[in-house]
Each structure stands twice: as structure tokens, then as C-alpha cells.
Design a protein around this motif. Sequence first.
Motif, short mmCIF file in Angstrom:
data_model
loop_
_atom_site.label_atom_id
_atom_site.label_comp_id
_atom_site.label_asym_id
_atom_site.label_seq_id
_atom_site.Cartn_x
_atom_site.Cartn_y
_atom_site.Cartn_z
N ASP B 217 0.82 -1.20 0.00
CA ASP B 217 0.00 0.00 0.00
C ASP B 217 0.86 1.26 0.00
N THR B 218 2.03 1.18 0.66
CA THR B 218 2.96 2.32 0.70
C THR B 218 4.36 1.79 0.46
N HIS B 227 -6.87 -4.49 -4.12
CA HIS B 227 -7.51 -3.66 -5.15
C HIS B 227 -8.47 -4.50 -5.97
N VAL B 232 -7.92 -1.24 -10.93
CA VAL B 232 -6.54 -1.06 -10.47
C VAL B 232 -5.63 -0.75 -11.65
N LYS B 234 -1.25 0.06 -12.66
CA LYS B 234 0.15 0.24 -12.25
C LYS B 234 0.53 1.68 -12.54
N HIS B 236 3.26 3.43 -11.27
CA HIS B 236 4.66 3.82 -11.09
C HIS B 236 5.51 2.71 -11.69
N ASP B 241 4.59 0.48 -4.08
CA ASP B 241 3.16 0.81 -4.03
C ASP B 241 2.68 1.30 -5.39
N GLN B 244 -2.46 1.18 -7.74
CA GLN B 244 -3.39 2.10 -7.08
C GLN B 244 -4.79 1.83 -7.60
N SER B 245 -5.78 1.89 -6.68
CA SER B 245 -7.17 1.85 -7.10
C SER B 245 -7.53 3.21 -7.67
N ILE B 246 -8.22 3.22 -8.81
CA ILE B 246 -8.60 4.49 -9.43
C ILE B 246 -10.13 4.63 -9.34
N PRO B 250 -9.47 1.20 -2.09
CA PRO B 250 -9.16 -0.23 -2.16
C PRO B 250 -10.27 -1.05 -1.48
N HIS B 344 -8.58 9.52 -14.22
CA HIS B 344 -9.54 9.82 -13.16
C HIS B 344 -10.73 10.56 -13.77
#
Lengths: 628, 411
Positions: B217-218, B227, B232, B234, B236, B241, B244-246, B250, B344
Motif C-alpha cells: 500500500d505504501t 484492489h 486497479v 500500475k 509507477h 506501491d 493504485q485503485s482508481i 481499495p 480519473h
Amino acid sequence: MDYEAIGLKAGLEIHQQLDTEEKLFCHCPTVLRDIKERNSEFHRFLRATVSELGEMDRAAEEEMMAQRRFTYYAYDTTCLVEDDEEPPAPLNNEALEIALTIAKLFGMTPVEEVHTMRKLVIDGSNTTGFQRTALVALHGRLPGGCRLDSICLEEEAAQRVDDRTFSLDRLGIPLVEISTAPCLRTPEEVQEVAEYIGMVLRSTGRVKRGIGTIRQDINISIRGGARVEIKGVQELDLIADAVKGEVKRQLALLAIKDELLSRRAAVMEEFRDVTPLFSETGSKILKKAPCILAVFLQEFGGLVGREIQPGRRLGSELADYAKKCGVGGIFHTDELPAYGISEGEISRLRVELRASEGDCIVLVAGERERAECAARQVMKRAKLALVGIPEETRRMLGEGESTAYLRPLPGAARMYPETDVFPVRLTPPEWEAIEVPELLSVRAERFVRDLGLDPAVARQIAYSDRIGLFEAAVSEGIRPSVAARTLASTLRELKRDGIKVDGIGDREILELFRMVESGRLAKEAIPSVLKSMAGGKSLEDAIQEVAPPMTEEGLEALIDRIVRERESFVRERGRRALGPLMGVVMAEARGRVDGKVIASMLGRAIDRITGGDERRLNTEGKRIDENA
Amino acid sequence: MMRALSGSRVRCRVGDQDLEGVYITEREGRAVVKLSSGYNIGIDIARLEVIGPSPETVLPLARIEQDPDLPECSIISTGGTIASRIDYRTGAVTSQFSAEDILRAIPELTSIARYNAIQVSTILSENMNIAIWQRLAHAIHDEIERGVRGVIVMHGTDTMAFTASAISFMVPAPVPIVFVGAQRSADRPSSDSAMNAICSAVAAVSGLGEVSVVMHDTTSDDRCAIHRATRVRKMHTSRRDAFQSIGIPPLGYVEYPSLKMTLSSGVVRRGERALSLQTEMEPRCALLLFAPGMPPDILEGYHGMKGLVISGTGLGHVGSDWVPVIRELIDGGTHVVMTSQCLHGRVCDRVYDTGRDLLAAGVIEGEDLLPEVALVKLSWILGREEGPEEVSRLMQQSLRGEICRRSIHGL
């Protein structure tokens, strides 16, 4: 001590940080930070691999894993590479070039292709769990006949803040690791060679200076003993003592071994839970411990408490091993009754274990799992005492001769390739192109020979941080004596008085020298100007404050006044009054005017009073015959 | 002279001294030799002399006992590496796929469940394709039919979100199907693989009833986020982490090392969905990112495609010169879905003229679908349906939680 007779063999591993713009595998600056400046922290666990903990049993392994939650401090000068959140950048070329320069200074042979490796280090000091390191060159020469084995380029580890907290500013700073062969034979020789290597490193002018930027590891063994590595000796002066201390320890442990064998001593295979025996104990540690275990060391009595180094006993060695399991320490019957443990408790303990006076019983206390782990560690170390001396990495305790156990000596087994970094090919032309700088020792000799400096001053200058400034100043015509005096003495004296002169830049000092050389400022004013600059003033402001410029008329008036106030003295002494009056004028002119100018003007003023000679004086204040 | 084989003991001359070491491999005409110090160096291969074979070192392997009283889970591997072993003699890192090997590397798993390991493929995740998705779907379906409590899929992270959303559509299931991977390779002590795997096992035996991705998560090893596979992304290239859920929070979290799990209120629970298998997918589908000034004739390359997802600007736009060409594509039988490169937020082609023209041309508004999910979904729908109205209706209806009915405030 006859070191040859005991078969002393020692070697050095010297770690020196390099003064590069960027770190070894990322583009962060190589600056250290105050931990108060951190902008975030994060937490990680590191998992041991099988081979690293192969000797530990499963329970201990899991115990240690559970403990390994590390905290890291990050800064605006660190990046995702230090966080182990981004693959490394290519090997820093500047660092490689410095390492090759050092290799060339030692007459080493470079490898054809440099391969970066991962060396497993799971004490938390590397976020990755390994240290990146690359072998750069092999086989160098040292004066006195000892050899260098290798020079490696490595990334510096993170700085430990406390037990499990590390600061990432230092992680990744390039350093060279220089290893000698084990061919040093006396403690003094080890220290001399360390000093020599340090001098060569500094000759490059491209290594970091200051506390912690160079660390010496010493490998020591004696005949019948074992190779022991003493880590991180920071002061050169401590090296010989560290060697002597380790020799002492190994001799003492060998003597203990002989005595144990002659006594037919043994370590009992089982430890015993003796918690109920101490239900009423006066010892705070035992009282609050959920579990107390006893290890029975048959015929060890008296030897566990025997001193092997100042303040260190065989018992301390047992305790070091036990502490690996998270207990605070151990108690042993050689030092009891004490610490609140009574005579009666000891007697009951001996009865319970059927131990006689010749035996030693070691107590470990804590949570059951920890205590069991500690008991096994005590048994392990005690058994090693029957065999001889274990190969270990140890650390210095304070500034004495004593050391404590850190971990077993690592082998070659913990290296594997860093696949994220490409190998770097070193071609013969590239090697040829590496310029070899003049050694500081040679430079000092040159200053004596060519500039007429006193040998001690020459050495001070050659080895100082301001050597670049000195060379620049002399090459543009500043008098060597002025530059040397300022750099070797004045700065040092000011620093000793607590004035922060390190912050004054080389360029400003060079400009100050130019002012003196041009007569704008007297050399006597240098200390005061530097002091003012250390307080944060610019060169211009400092001069304005210390020695505001004095016009010719102003000086004329000052000299006139001084001479008239002492008219009778001047009349009486005539030209011989010049010397004494110089001091008076100089004190008032406070370094604002060069002495030569004052002397000349003062001479004329004296002559006016004595009605004497109107002939011109040369700058020394001596007469020049106008007709000459 | 003997030929050097990986592991052979060799001698070579550096400067004026002989060195001994172990031959590892050849790289661009150069031998890589491991010296006795453990360091590798590269050296001219012609200068090597083979002394003999080096002794094999066999690591004693710990026995792994699985607890028969724990629920059974399946670990299905596609090529992502969750466990690996280092051969310190040669420095080689080998991936481990058997259940025993995985459990030996991550013994904590044995206290959560017992496991059956299946290997579906050994590919780098960028080489993933529909055929492997289908094989994976069959394997997952069979395991669930056999009665396992949950399925863990080990996957390379690059395309994990694509695969996870494909499996969401292909295999509705009453039990958790958990995708897991690692951003740091499993051979390093700092790898995130062990913690991610442990958290994924916790999720796999939990009350969750949908397909999910479980990753850090971090940057800290403090907790994993669970997620939804269809929400979900990727985000990065390298961080732990990265996932991320968009558009939704989560589904839940697994704390580490306490392994305490929390689930959000809106999740699909165990047993809610019946098991079925629909693996047909239309391969002739594409995803195209529009950029300003991109010439419309690029679209000619998409003629004959069954489906095209456009990742448009802002609310869902392309240059107006694209509109006639898109109309031609649609008239030619291509289903075109509009999504946004903003990632988003929701597409709305009713605000500006270009958008209205796109709608008039027959473009389907992709709601708040992530562009990649829209592609996977379109491909899956076109595997069964062709009628434009039915395709449009299904694309705009949430089948696996891939579309949010409401754009939630505060995310």
C-alpha cells in the motif's frame, strides 16, 4: 612482545569515501545531513537467506526475522534508489576514475571489465539487503615489501541512528576498499602502513575528509589462533593498540583452551530451566524474567571470569553471543554472588545442577524463546573455547584495546551479480590516460626544496585541506611564507580558539592574499580579517571593519602627531628612533598600510624634526645617497 | 584444452600474477570469472586455462510440512517470480515454482493455508496474450471447481492489471482470486515478494468474493492494499506501491506483520457469485492514445478491427478532423469506445461539439472505465456479441465493478 615468535600476521582493509559530485549508483549529491532535516521515514523488513542463517535453528531464525523492522530517514537529497524503490543508475564514472587513479598510484593492475556485485548485508544498513561492490584492480606494492591484494569500489552504507534506525544520506556515497595481503608483522607496521595508504589516498585530492570518511578494518591472527577482523577503527593512533589488544586476547584464549583441555572440561548438552529457584531473588533482572535457564559448563570454574582484555573476560564473549538473541546479557557463577543474587541461591543452583566449585554455571533470563536461543548461543561459544578461537568480526570498545563480538566472519559465499548494472570495460588507452597525482610526501619535499619552507610547515601545508589554495597562490606570485603562515598556522590557531574558519572559501582567502601582496592590506591584519570573515562578513566588509583604508594624508597626519608627541626622544635618538616608533605607528595603523610605506614616511618625518637629512630613504628606511 | 563450462575451475593471468576462480559464462566474447574472493571480473576468454570441474555444492533443503487442517489454496504461476534461489557458486538466480520451494522461501505461508502449486506459463508479463489468459482461466476454474478456498495467481507486475481484469470477466467465482507480484526481485533480502505473497494468502482465505490485486500500500512494509481487478492500475514504474485503485478506495487492507485484514463495505462477498467460465475473446481489438495533431489517416490502420478503444483528451475528445474517419470505421463494423487519458473521472461527450459529433458518429461513451479495462472488456464482449446496441449496452453497464455508478467525492 616478540611478535615474530607468536606468528603475528595482520592485514588492513581501508575504506575511504570519495569526494564525487554524485553517489555511486544514483544522481544524488554526496552530502551528509542533520537527521532533523529529514522529510520522511519508512519501515522495512529484511529477510535472511538460507545460507546467511544456515547455522541458526528455525526458532531463532524466525525470532530474528520478527525483530528486523528497520526505520529509514529520507531527505530532499536522497531519492528512490536509496529507498530501494528504483533500479540503480550506471556505475558513476567519476568514482571509477578516482579508484583507477588510486590503483595506479599503488602500481596495481586494473581488471579488464568491472563487474558490480551484490554482497549480502542484512543488518539493515543497506535498504536493499546487500551492498553493491566491484573489483577494480589487483596486486599493488607498498613500501616495506607488503602487497596490496585489491581495490574495490563500493557504495557506503546508511548511517545508523540507533539500533534499528538508519539515515539514508550516507547510503550510496562512493568509497574505495583497499585490502593489503596479511603480510604485516608488528602492530607498529600496521599503523605505519595505514598512515601511508591514507597519505596516498589524500594525494588524489578527491577523497572526503573529516571524521568517519576513512575507516580501517584490521585482520589479525597469531599462530594457533584465528583470523579476526576488527571493524571500523577511525583513528590512526588506535591501530597499533587494537592489534596489541587482539594479540593479547588470542593469547589469553589459547591459554584458557589449554587449561580447559587439561582439566577435561566439557559443555553439557542440555540447559536447565531454573526459574523457580529465583522466585524470591533480590536480582531485579531475574525477578521480572519469565524464564531463567542455566547452562552447565563442567570444569570451566574460574576461567569464565578470567580477564582476556582490559574489562573483558571469557564471560563477556559468552554474553556477546547470547545478546544476539535479544537478551541483555548473562550471569555466571565466577562473578557471583553479586547483582542481587545471593550466596544461598548460588548454592541451591549448584545442588540442583549437581555442580561442584570447579564448574561454572551461566544464567540467561528473558522470554522463553529468547532465553533458549541465548542458552544455545552460550553453549555454542563455550564449546568453541575448547577448540580455540572463532573466526569473527569484532568492534572496538571505546579507545582502549578491547573489542566485542559483532558476527561471524563472512565468506565469499554471500556475493552474487548485480544484474541491474552493466559491466564496465577498461581499455588500455583509458588506463594510460589516468593521470597520476604527486604524492603528498613528495609535494612536501618539493616545498622544502623549491620554496624554502621549514619541513614541518611544508608537511602541514601539503597534507592540509587548503593545499590547492596554497599551490594556486604561490603560482600567481604570492609570497610562499605569507601563504604558508596563514594556512599552516593562522587558520589552525583561529580554529583552536573556536573560530569557524572552515566556512571561509579558498577563493576569498586567495583574494585576501592578493590584497596583502598589492600593499592594500598589511599581512599583520590577516588574522583579524579572517576572524571577521568567519563571523559571516564578506572580504570587503571584513577589511573595512578591521582595517579601513587610510589615505596618504591620513597616514601623514598620524605619523606627524606621533613624532611631535615624542619630539625630545626623536631629537635625542635621531634616525635610531625609527625602530621604536614603527611599532607605535603600526599599532595605530592596525595593518591598514604596508610596513614599508610607513617606514619610508616615518623616516622623512624624523628627518624633518632633527632638521637633518632631507635625502630620500629607501623602503627599508635606510639612506640612499642621492648622488649615488 | 578443456572447454570451460559454467562451474569449471579456471586459472587466468592478471598483471604478473595468476588468479584462480570459477568460470560463470561468456558475455560478448569475454569470460565472466568468479574469483575466490567472491568478486566477478570480465576477462579475455583466450587467456583462460581450465583446471578442472569445481565440486558441486548441494544445499541441504529444509523439509516443508503442510498443515492438513488448514484450508487449501492454489498458487498458480504465470512467470512472475515470488521465490528464487541464489547459487552462490555461480551467482545465478533461479526462479522457484514448486509449492515446496515457495514455502521454503516464505515459511509464514504454511500457517495460513495449505497449497497446491500449478504453473501455467513461464513468460515475462509483457508477453502475456489472450491464449494464456484463457489457459489461466481454465486452470483457475478447475481449481475452484475442485473446491479450493481461494486462488493466488503470481504474475509479473507490468501487465498484471490487464490479466486480472480479463480473469474478472472470464471467471465469475464465489471465492477470492488474488493476483500478486513483486516490484523488487525475490532474490534480494528487501524484496516485497514475501510480504505481498503472505498478504495475498490472507486475502485468498478471506470472506472476499471477487478478483483482486494485492500489493504494497505504501513504500513501507506496513500493509498491503487489496484492489479490485477492474479498477486497479500500475501507476509507477518501480515503487512497491505502484498499484493504485482508481475511482474507488481499495477493497481492503492486510496489515503486516499482524496480518489483520479489513474489508470495505462495498465488496463482493464470498459465495455471492456463482462459478462459471466464459473465455472467448475477440483478438482484433486495439487501444489508441490520441495526441494533438495526430493525423487522422493513422486510423486507416484500424480498418477491419472489431473493436477500438480510444484514450481521448479530457472529457473524451479527439481532433475534429478525426470524426469523419471514426464514422467510416464504425460504418465499416468497428465498435469504437471512448475513454479518457485523464484516467480519473468520467467521459462525457455531451458537453462540447466534438463530443456530440462523436456520439452522432456512433462512438460509445466509456463512462469512467480505465482505458485498459475498456479494451479487455470490449474484447471479451465481442467474443460473444456483435449487435451494436447490445455491445453498447453491455459496455456501459458494470459487470464486474469496472464502472462506478457514482463518481465518489474525496478520492
